[in-house]
Write an enzyme that holds these catalytic residues in place. Structure first.
Site: not given
Length: 253
Positions: A109, A195, A197
């Site tokens: 990002c 993202h 994660e």
């Protein structure tokens, strides 16, 4: 011969309170993701020796490139196009890691945008506005070849974008709101606007916080909330990060 990776994670932000209380900082979140990626990859070329964490916003001190094998830049609420001293310093550091030290760099990002800016490309607000929650990314030919898929579904939380693909890089994918969803340069850099994660908990907390603060109106909040729990390819991308690092460090001492 197995290569024991030393990975430096640059934490470019601090998670909001509920996320930090449950999951720790972004370095902790990425440590879990990378270990999952290593386990799922089954790649016998590498293991993870160490993951060090460097919070660079308030204290922009960076690891010596000779003391790690790969660098990962986290996301952030800050603007990648701003000229704050720490952002300029970070950009210059990333440029030196890629161009002079030639160590592999992964960007997520904000980190994706910083890599692009460091290499001379324009970053800024996207005309499409916010891209949030699980969204589908159409892969380019390069993305299809690298990932072995036509599309990816990933958690998103951004309104800033990379406007231009840096010289020497390939664009990995695109979506209706973002024309450059990832960058790739063999053995040098790998980045995604999304993202990998983020999980449902992180996304739901961010949506709620930004709705409560007035950043997201009711319609945007409800739209994002309706997709926060959808299946996504975050853990698949974790294996791809490990694969990239293994390829980039193969044969090194």
């Amino acid at each position: 011969m197995t290569r024991s990776l030393r990975i430096a994670v640059l934490e470019c932000d601090t998670p909001i309170a509920p996320v930090k209380e449950r999951l720790g900082g972004y370095g902790d979140i990425f440590t879990r993701l990378l270990n999952k990626g290593l386990e799922a990859s089954g790649d016998s070329r590498v293991d993870i020796k160490e993951i060090s964490k460097w919070h660079v916003v308030d204290n922009p001190v960076y690891p010596d490139p000779e003391e790690y094998d790969a660098l990962l830049l986290s996301g952030s609420k800050h603007d990648s196009f701003a000229d704050d001293a720490w952002i300029v310093s970070l950009m210059e550091y990333v440029r030196s890691v890629i161009e002079q030290h030639k160590k592999p760099v992964v960007g997520i990002c904000f980190g994706h945008q910083i890599i692009a800016r460091a290499l001379g490309s324009r970053v800024g607000r996207g005309e499409g506005g916010w891209e949030i929650s699980v969204e589908e990314i159409t892969l380019t030919d390069a993305g299809k070849q690298i990932f072995g898929k036509d599309k990816l579904s990933l958690q998103q939380m951004h309104r800033d974008v990379v406007h231009e693909v840096p010289a020497g890089c390939l664009n990995l994918g695109y979506s209706p709101r973002c024309a450059v969803q990832g960058l790739y340069m063999p053995k040098r850099l790998w980045s995604v606007q999304a993202h990998p994660e983020f999980n449902e908990f992180i996304m739901s907390q961010l949506l709620e916080a930004r709705h409560d603060s007035g950043v997201f109106n009711d319609q945007l909040y409800e739209d994002g909330s309706s997709r926060a729990a959808k299946p996504h390819d975050g853990e698949f991308l974790a294996t791809e990060i490990i694969k990239f690092m293994a390829d980039a460090t193969e044969g090194t001492a």
